[in-house]
Write an enzyme that holds these catalytic residues in place. Structure first.
Site, mmCIF file in Angstrom:
data_model
loop_
_atom_site.group_PDB
_atom_site.id
_atom_site.type_symbol
_atom_site.label_atom_id
_atom_site.label_comp_id
_atom_site.label_asym_id
_atom_site.label_seq_id
_atom_site.Cartn_x
_atom_site.Cartn_y
_atom_site.Cartn_z
ATOM 1 N N TYR A 58 -33.823 55.979 20.677
ATOM 2 C CA TYR A 58 -34.328 55.110 21.960
ATOM 3 C C TYR A 58 -34.892 53.715 21.300
ATOM 4 C CZ TYR A 58 -34.828 59.585 24.317
ATOM 5 O OH TYR A 58 -34.700 60.803 24.932
ATOM 6 N N HIS A 124 -30.880 66.622 19.128
ATOM 7 C CA HIS A 124 -30.448 65.888 20.407
ATOM 8 C C HIS A 124 -29.120 66.234 20.958
ATOM 9 C CE1 HIS A 124 -31.944 61.816 22.442
ATOM 10 N NE2 HIS A 124 -31.465 62.874 23.370
ATOM 11 N N PRO A 219 -38.055 65.328 35.468
ATOM 12 C CA PRO A 219 -38.378 66.173 36.736
ATOM 13 C C PRO A 219 -38.733 65.174 37.990
ATOM 14 C CG PRO A 219 -40.223 65.349 35.204
ATOM 15 C CD PRO A 219 -38.928 64.944 34.417
ATOM 16 N N LEU A 220 -38.636 63.951 37.838
ATOM 17 C CA LEU A 220 -38.778 62.981 39.133
ATOM 18 C C LEU A 220 -37.243 62.229 39.519
ATOM 19 C CD1 LEU A 220 -41.995 61.140 38.147
ATOM 20 C CD2 LEU A 220 -41.588 63.179 39.759
ATOM 21 N N GLY A 223 -36.693 58.581 38.933
ATOM 22 C CA GLY A 223 -37.352 58.032 39.670
ATOM 23 C C GLY A 223 -37.141 58.105 41.414
ATOM 24 N N PHE A 224 -35.882 58.555 41.807
ATOM 25 C CA PHE A 224 -35.658 58.975 42.972
ATOM 26 C C PHE A 224 -36.592 59.899 43.894
ATOM 27 C CE2 PHE A 224 -33.265 61.062 46.499
ATOM 28 C CZ PHE A 224 -32.817 60.136 47.214
#
Length: 332
Positions: A58, A124, A219-220, A223-224
């Site tokens: 990242y 990863h 889990p979101l 963002g949607f």
């Protein structure tokens, strides 16, 4: 915050973790601000969201450096999870699972994170050129050396699975069966959300049967599922959602019934409950060894996500969410 125990190593973490990637990589570069991210990290620890999930890729590297600034002050309060196995080049990402590289990468992560031990070291992606047992064996040596406390595995990417013509998590389960013979797996990280529940079919049951913790990535729904994204509004060019088939204006509009369902359930629990609360509570309801790791880079979102641990969905709520239409649009 409720504490959850994951894996045979009995790793205790806050029920809602914090995905640190958006602070440095993949999302809205113009909105990535170091000082704001540092406040978000401190806020997470204040609220008991102790699991801080990062990776050397990242940035690359900048996310670990950022997390390290907080760990330098508050290491005893945090559970640090980072990853190894992917290298970021110019417009491409490649896997590297060679044992020598894994050991060097761990030492570099320890320096960036300003700590002498990583709580959870995750592979990863497996390197197709290196037997996964060799990579995992090198990671196990890091545990024996005291540099790492426990090992985890990230699920195989959906594109690779589709090329192989197998079930979504078949490849991950095969890897898990192989590495489990070398050294115990403490946690698996894979996508799990209301609009991407595929892990419930085989991967989560495998984890439950083997006493392995499950870290729910995205889990979101990137963002949607927060209900804060407007179809057609668009994304910055460096935001990964700008190239994601589920985030075209057409597909975002088509999937609004899922957000509407989250809003209906939220409304039954009071004015302060949001679709994000419901989406995270749904993940938490999938098992006591499941820990959602929503990404965030602002204090207000960290605070909202952490408070989802207080929401208890009723059987009726869960039944309504199970009846929502499946998400439309490819992941490729």
């Amino acid at each position: 915050m409720e504490r959850r125990t994951i894996g045979a190593a009995s790793l205790a973490v806050g029920a809602v973790g914090l995905g640190c990637m958006p602070m440095s990589w993949a999302y809205c570069g113009s909105r990535q601000r170091g000082d704001e991210s540092l406040r978000a990290l401190h806020r997470a620890l204040d609220l008991g969201s102790t699991l801080l999930d990062t990776a050397d890729m990242y940035g690359p590297f900048t996310n670990e450096l950022l997390v390290g600034r907080v760990l330098k002050e508050r290491r005893a309060e945090a559970f640090v999870s980072t990853k190894v196995g992917l290298l970021v080049g110019d417009q491409h990402i490649v896997a590297n699972g060679r044992p020598g590289y894994v050991k060097r990468a761990c030492d570099a992560s320890l320096r960036r994170l300003q700590t002498d031990v990583i709580d959870l070291y995750q592979l990863h992606r497996a390197d197709p050129e290196v037997p996964v047992e060799e990579t995992w064996g090198a990671m196990a040596e890091l545990v024996r050396a005291g540099k790492v406390r426990a090992l985890g595995l990230c699920a195989v990417g959906a594109r690779a699975v589709r090329r192989a013509g197998s079930g979504l998590h078949d490849g991950t389960i095969r890897q898990l069966e192989r590495v489990q013979q070398v050294f115990p797996v403490s946690a698996v990280q894979a996508e799990l959300s209301v609009w991407s529940p595929d892990a419930l079919d085989a991967l989560l049951p495998w984890c439950t049967a083997h006493g392995v913790g499950f870290l729910a990535a995205m889990p979101l729904g990137n963002g949607f599922l927060t209900g804060t994204l407007t179809p057609g509004e668009g994304f910055e060019p460096d935001d990964m959602r700008a190239r994601h088939p589920r985030f075209t204006a057409e597909m975002m509009a088509a999937n609004q019934p899922i957000v509407a369902g989250l809003r209906r359930v939220a409304a039954r629990h009071g004015d302060l409950v949001t679709p994000a609360h419901v989406a995270l509570a749904w993940v938490l309801a999938q098992g006591p060894h499941v820990v959602p790791v929503p990404g965030a880079k602002q204090e207000r979102w960290v605070t909202e996500n952490a408070s989802a641990g207080e929401l208890r969905l009723s059987p009726e709520d869960l039944e309504e969410l199970a009846a929502l239409p499946p998400a439309q649009g490819s992941w490729d």
